[in-house]
Scaffold this active site. Sequence first.
Site, PDB file in Angstrom:
ATOM      1  N   TYR A 178       7.988   0.893   1.462  1.00 43.67           N
ATOM      2  CA  TYR A 178       7.446   0.789   0.101  1.00 43.67           C
ATOM      3  C   TYR A 178       8.546   0.474  -0.904  1.00 43.67           C
ATOM      4  O   TYR A 178       8.477   0.861  -2.066  1.00 43.67           O
ATOM      5  CB  TYR A 178       6.666   2.064  -0.278  1.00 43.67           C
TER       6      TYR A 178
ATOM      7  N   GLU B 133      -0.570   6.038  13.119  1.00 46.24           N
ATOM      8  CA  GLU B 133      -0.189   4.878  12.292  1.00 46.24           C
ATOM      9  C   GLU B 133       0.942   5.191  11.329  1.00 46.24           C
ATOM     10  O   GLU B 133       0.741   5.211  10.117  1.00 46.24           O
ATOM     11  CB  GLU B 133      -1.357   4.442  11.403  1.00 46.24           C
TER      12      GLU B 133
ATOM     13  N   CYS C 247      12.188  -4.500 -19.516  1.00 45.98           N
ATOM     14  CA  CYS C 247      11.938  -4.098 -20.893  1.00 45.98           C
ATOM     15  C   CYS C 247      10.769  -3.124 -21.007  1.00 45.98           C
ATOM     16  O   CYS C 247       9.743  -3.436 -21.601  1.00 45.98           O
ATOM     17  CB  CYS C 247      11.722  -5.333 -21.754  1.00 45.98           C
ATOM     18  N   GLU C 248      10.911  -1.960 -20.407  1.00 39.54           N
ATOM     19  CA  GLU C 248       9.941  -0.884 -20.550  1.00 39.54           C
ATOM     20  C   GLU C 248      10.685   0.444 -20.395  1.00 39.54           C
ATOM     21  O   GLU C 248      11.595   0.553 -19.579  1.00 39.54           O
ATOM     22  CB  GLU C 248       8.867  -0.970 -19.457  1.00 39.54           C
TER      23      GLU C 248
ATOM     24  N   TYR D  80       5.248   6.748  -8.620  1.00 34.27           N
ATOM     25  CA  TYR D  80       4.937   8.060  -8.031  1.00 34.27           C
ATOM     26  C   TYR D  80       5.871   9.164  -8.504  1.00 34.27           C
ATOM     27  O   TYR D  80       5.833  10.260  -7.954  1.00 34.27           O
ATOM     28  CB  TYR D  80       5.093   8.007  -6.503  1.00 34.27           C
TER      29      TYR D  80
ATOM     30  N   GLY E 276       3.919   4.544   8.900  1.00 30.54           N
ATOM     31  CA  GLY E 276       4.500   3.430   8.145  1.00 30.54           C
ATOM     32  C   GLY E 276       5.858   3.862   7.623  1.00 30.54           C
ATOM     33  O   GLY E 276       6.912   3.432   8.078  1.00 30.54           O
TER      34      GLY E 276
ATOM     35  N   ARG F 145       8.801   2.747  -6.678  1.00 29.40           N
ATOM     36  CA  ARG F 145       8.350   4.109  -6.358  1.00 29.40           C
ATOM     37  C   ARG F 145       8.691   5.160  -7.429  1.00 29.40           C
ATOM     38  O   ARG F 145       7.852   6.007  -7.727  1.00 29.40           O
ATOM     39  CB  ARG F 145       8.880   4.553  -4.990  1.00 29.40           C
TER      40      ARG F 145
HETATM   41  C1  LIG Z   1      -0.743   3.361   4.273  1.00 29.82           C
HETATM   42  C2  LIG Z   1      -1.468   3.726   5.494  1.00 29.82           C
HETATM   43  C3  LIG Z   1      -0.785   4.236   6.592  1.00 29.82           C
HETATM   44  C4  LIG Z   1       0.697   4.513   6.586  1.00 29.82           C
HETATM   45  O1  LIG Z   1       1.034   5.549   5.731  1.00 29.82           O
HETATM   46  P1  LIG Z   1       2.539   6.119   5.759  1.00 29.82           P
HETATM   47  O2  LIG Z   1       2.543   7.194   4.759  1.00 29.82           O
HETATM   48  O3  LIG Z   1       3.431   4.995   5.389  1.00 29.82           O
HETATM   49  O4  LIG Z   1       2.794   6.596   7.140  1.00 29.82           O
HETATM   50  C5  LIG Z   1      -1.512   4.495   7.737  1.00 29.82           C
HETATM   51  N1  LIG Z   1      -2.838   4.279   7.785  1.00 29.82           N
HETATM   52  C6  LIG Z   1      -3.537   3.801   6.749  1.00 29.82           C
HETATM   53  C7  LIG Z   1      -4.980   3.577   6.869  1.00 29.82           C
HETATM   54  C8  LIG Z   1      -2.871   3.508   5.562  1.00 29.82           C
HETATM   55  O5  LIG Z   1      -3.570   3.051   4.521  1.00 29.82           O
END
Ligand SMILES: *Cc1c(COP(=O)(O)O)cnc(C)c1O
Length: 426
Positions: free
Chosen positions: A382, A273, A353-354, A315, A275, A311
């Site tokens: 993100y 998965e 304003c922070e 973070y 992202g 971000r």
């Molecule tokens: C956010 C998330 C991802 C993707 O994370 P990346 O760091 O963007 O690859 C995959 N699986 C789950 C369950 C997530 O919450």
Amino acid sequence: MKLNGELTDSLNFYMGHEPHDLIAKYGSPLYVYNERIFREKCRDFKHLCKYPKFVVNYAIKANSNLTLLKIAKQEGLRAEVTSIGEIELLLAAEYDACDIFFITNNATTAEMQYAIDKGITFSADSLSQLDRYGRLNFGGKVAARFNPGIGSGHHQGVVTGGEETKFGINESEIPQVKEILAKHNLTLIGINQHIGSYILDIKIFIDSVKRMLNIAANFDTLEFIDLGGGFGIPYHKQEGERPLDIAALGTALCEFMGDFSAKYGKQLTFMVEPGRYIAAESGVLLGNVTAIKYNAAKYIGTDLGFNVLMRPLLYDAYHGIEVYRNTTEETANTAQPPFPIKNEIVHIVGNICESGDYIAKNRNLPIIQEGDVLGVLDVGAYGFSMTSQYNQRLRPAEILIREDGAIQVIRRRDSYADLLRNMRVD
Ligand SMILES: *Cc1c(COP(=O)(O)O)cnc(C)c1O
């Protein structure tokens, strides 16, 4: 003219378009995506493993622009979602329900019922959630998220495996999982994990995969194992940081998949998965330099507040920055360029304003002037998806530079009417 545009130049990111022209035409701040790069990243994962039942679910929370979702689908990716809203977007992008995996955290009954009604595979994140799902869907199919006991990430806020996290069912709870499955006559068709975000060390990921396979061996009804996302990208690439060794990752994973299926006695589907990996490097955020100011340090004031890029504040994240200067055609041809370009250390801040509102701290950049445009790199993931209207500022437009160089507005900039849209006005 780009004062330090080596990176976008080497990628032909703007495909001949000038950042100043883009801002003049589409407004500032502006999210700019490059279709070719987005497709390349999809393909990196699509072709990661030759294993026949290897599936890539794009984690759409990274960037859920409808046009990008459609491109990911064209590239053969399926999708991983965390909310009903994300599912609604995928259905609008013409994904099939069977191509969506709903990985929830503390879901409501309504969210579970929605998944059941739509026939979307649902992953329960705790024993109590599994039990609640069973009460709603006696005799149904379900997946469960396990915590493999290992976490990783660029910031404590995104570590989602190991002991200090709210996510997943522990291996020690397998007997209770079995009891709950039996009680509601549920079939466990999949298990999933996600150990955290921003993994550049393949070894940690592989360790977590081994643990997941041990967990999987406890269940004999599985159809799939989802190994999660979290694959990192080199945010410090301007200083030579290397990307994830995707080939090594593919080779290692592929071996596990074949071996485990042989032992399990059935060819399981294996999913990942990604992202960030898919979306991050295809996006640049453009903004205007509106002020130069000296306090204890030199501050570069911009229209890039944390409402448009969260971000760094959230973070302490690092994004590379390029500086672009507007030169008329005449001066570009005749003026002595400011070479060698002198650098200095500055803070880049926004307009909210922070005090925490900064994009970059202590950055060594070419000397910046009012009127310059900044390009904040690697914001495709993100970035826009975390924007807000805080301070009642308008969310920026998103444009896509197509493979042939044509530009499409894939989300228009908010209007002031949007600020009022859901409020009582009488
Ligand atoms: C956010 C998330 C991802 C993707 O994370 P990346 O760091 O963007 O690859 C995959 N699986 C789950 C369950 C997530 O919450």
